[in-house]
Design an enzyme around this catalytic site. Structure first.
Site, PDB file in Angstrom:
ATOM      1  N   GLU A 222     -22.842  72.265  23.818  1.00 48.20           N
ATOM      2  CA  GLU A 222     -22.737  70.911  24.382  1.00 48.20           C
ATOM      3  C   GLU A 222     -21.550  70.793  25.342  1.00 48.20           C
ATOM      4  OE1 GLU A 222     -22.075  67.349  21.884  1.00 48.20           O
ATOM      5  OE2 GLU A 222     -24.131  66.793  22.374  1.00 48.20           O
TER       6      GLU A 222
ATOM      7  N   HIS B 272     -31.298  91.064   7.596  1.00 44.82           N
ATOM      8  CA  HIS B 272     -32.654  91.193   7.107  1.00 44.82           C
ATOM      9  C   HIS B 272     -33.597  90.231   7.837  1.00 44.82           C
ATOM     10  CE1 HIS B 272     -30.949  93.688   3.944  1.00 44.82           C
ATOM     11  NE2 HIS B 272     -29.956  92.806   3.949  1.00 44.82           N
TER      12      HIS B 272
ATOM     13  N   LYS C 204     -31.382  59.379  24.593  1.00 47.64           N
ATOM     14  CA  LYS C 204     -30.979  58.176  23.848  1.00 47.64           C
ATOM     15  C   LYS C 204     -31.615  56.932  24.449  1.00 47.64           C
ATOM     16  CE  LYS C 204     -26.451  59.798  22.416  1.00 47.64           C
ATOM     17  NZ  LYS C 204     -25.025  59.592  22.531  1.00 47.64           N
TER      18      LYS C 204
HETATM   19  O1  LIG Z   1     -19.670  60.296  16.657  1.00 43.93           O
HETATM   20  P1  LIG Z   1     -20.808  59.697  17.405  1.00 43.93           P
HETATM   21  O2  LIG Z   1     -20.340  58.791  18.518  1.00 43.93           O
HETATM   22  O3  LIG Z   1     -21.756  58.981  16.485  1.00 43.93           O
HETATM   23  O4  LIG Z   1     -21.612  60.845  18.100  1.00 43.93           O
HETATM   24  C1  LIG Z   1     -22.355  61.796  17.401  1.00 43.93           C
HETATM   25  C2  LIG Z   1     -22.915  62.852  18.342  1.00 43.93           C
HETATM   26  O5  LIG Z   1     -23.938  62.306  19.132  1.00 43.93           O
HETATM   27  C3  LIG Z   1     -23.934  62.312  20.544  1.00 43.93           C
HETATM   28  O6  LIG Z   1     -25.238  62.158  21.022  1.00 43.93           O
HETATM   29  C4  LIG Z   1     -23.247  63.481  21.206  1.00 43.93           C
HETATM   30  O7  LIG Z   1     -24.159  64.287  21.930  1.00 43.93           O
HETATM   31  C5  LIG Z   1     -22.445  64.352  20.270  1.00 43.93           C
HETATM   32  O8  LIG Z   1     -21.433  64.970  21.010  1.00 43.93           O
HETATM   33  C6  LIG Z   1     -21.833  63.534  19.155  1.00 43.93           C
HETATM   34  O9  LIG Z   1     -21.051  64.373  18.321  1.00 43.93           O
END
Ligand SMILES: O=P(O)(O)OC[C@H]1O[C@H](O)[C@H](O)[C@@H](O)[C@@H]1O
Length: 421
Positions: free
Chosen positions: A267, A293, A407
């Site tokens: 990432e 394995h 998202k």
């Molecule tokens: O800690 P948060 O803000 O809930 O994020 C949780 C995760 O989700 C996101 O989509 C990012 O891609 C990650 O880098 C992150 O660790």
């Protein structure tokens, strides 16, 4: 202790010399960004934060009743604590991770928990992650239903110091909330309260963990010849034409560490560089000896498209002697009287040699043992390696623009206001 072995890459010492100026430049460029509060380099300072360590310890001592610890979080908010707790849980507290949205395992977990003995820790830097918010809705409601007014004592939040839905909830309801410093991103947050709080309940030696990370900081700032993360960053850089970088750990206790590394590496580094080119290598998680394995056949005879990194403990904290058993002399006699750890080490060494013999590019990182000190060092070392690679590959190692569209589409599918078509 962390030690690098590049014996099967005989060209490396010369390449390290030749790339000295480039590496020092990369470090300088990274450190120059430290002055900028937007730069997300707060992870470098976490090992020094003794105040947070004290707070976390006080909270643990004030809550001796906890028998089950449920962590709600995903990605950087779960992978680090999961990896470290699996390695160092010396307590009787049971840990559960809701880092998914599959109803059946959530229901099974809820049915098996006693709410009076359960502490729920919702962890999210942004406070906006759908999976974590969904889990929070479920667990908050469950705590309220079973505990009435007492529910607040059973929910602790770990989130941004000022922003986001979790911070707002904490303020509105008077909940205890630990802060992830603004300039620390999720995948670099394992040594913040994200990892420290669960580990305090696991009874892990937090002081040793942070001490190891401080050592990694010292080494990262050391001159070139003693600088381990610049060396491993260069190893990754020199092999950037190979699409795959395998991260194979020879420790059952560290079985979740590869997943943490995969997020850190993939990432941080898999993105468009300053000129718009696609860069990055794909980290593949592997575990020794299990994957001998399963995956090693491919690693040996499959395509020469990999850099393979072995992470191997040099010593055991405790060994287990294999007894002599009558009737098994034929097949197992060679094991009689040997330590289990001796077998583990021999297998790691044999894999190392066999991979090199097959023409694969491979190096080993030795850990003195699987201790909080050595693992704290390793984690922080890998964060430095990643940050140096960000400079070498001209990408911002601290953002993740590529996950945003997914998202937004999820929000649109669920009808979140402002995201509809
Ligand atoms: O800690 P948060 O803000 O809930 O994020 C949780 C995760 O989700 C996101 O989509 C990012 O891609 C990650 O880098 C992150 O660790």
């Amino acid at each position: 202790m962390l030690r690098l072995d590049t014996r099967f890459l005989p060209d490396f010492p010369q390449a390290f010399k030749e790339h000295g100026p480039l590496l020092l430049q990369a470090r300088e460029a990274l450190l120059a960004k430290r002055k900028d509060p937007q730069s997300m380099l707060g992870w470098m300072d976490l090992p020094e934060d003794t105040e947070t360590l004290r707070e976390v310890r006080r909270f643990r001592e004030a809550n001796p009743w906890v028998e089950d610890f449920v962590l709600l979080g995903i990605g950087g908010s779960a992978l680090g604590p999961k990896a470290l707790e699996a390695a160092f849980n010396g307590s009787s507290v049971r840990f559960h991770y809701v880092d998914h949205v599959e109803p059946e395992p959530v229901l099974r977990l809820l049915r098996g928990l006693d709410p009076r003995k359960t502490l729920v820790n919702a962890v999210s830097k942004s406070g906006a992650t759908a999976e974590t918010l969904a889990a929070l809705l479920v667990f908050l409601n469950w705590l309220r239903e079973h505990l009435g007014e007492d529910w607040r004592r059973h929910l602790v939040l770990t989130t941004d110091p000022k922003r986001g839905a979790l911070r707002a909830l904490a303020e509105r309801e008077g909940l205890r909330a630990f802060a992830i410093p603004e300039n620390v991103g999720g995948r670099f947050s394992v040594l913040s309260p994200v990892g420290l709080l669960p580990l305090a309940f696991a009874g892990a030696d937090l002081e040793a963990l942070l001490m190891g990370a401080r050592k990694a900081n010292e080494v990262a700032l050391a001159p070139l010849e003693e600088n381990l993360p610049l060396q491993t960053a260069l190893l990754q850089h020199l092999h950037r034409h190979l699409p795959v970088t395998v991260f194979m750990v020879y420790s059952e206790r560290l079985k979740y560490l590869p997943a943490w590394f995969v997020q850190l590496h993939d990432e941080s580094l898999g993105k468009r560089d300053e000129e718009g080119n696609r860069v990055g290598t794909t980290a593949v998680p592997a575990l020794g000896p299990q994957d001998q394995h399963a995956q090693v056949q491919l690693f040996r005879e499959g395509p020469l498209d990999k850099l393979i990194v072995l992470v191997v403990p040099e010593g055991a904290t405790e060994d287990l002697l294999l007894p002599r058993v009558e009737g098994l002399e034929g097949e197992a006699g060679y094991l009689f009287g040997k330590g289990l750890f001796q077998l583990l080490k021999a297998e790691a060494e044999a894999t190392y040699q066999a991979l090199a013999e097959a023409g694969q590019r491979v190096y080993t990182l030795y850990l003195s043992e699987v201790s909080p000190y050595a693992v704290g060092w390793l984690l922080q070392h890998l964060m430095w390696q990643t940050a140096f690679l960000g400079e070498l590959w001209r990408v911002n190692a601290f953002d993740q623009p590529g996950v945003e569209l997914g998202k937004r589409l999820t929000f649109a599918l669920l009808g979140r206001p402002g995201y509809g078509s």
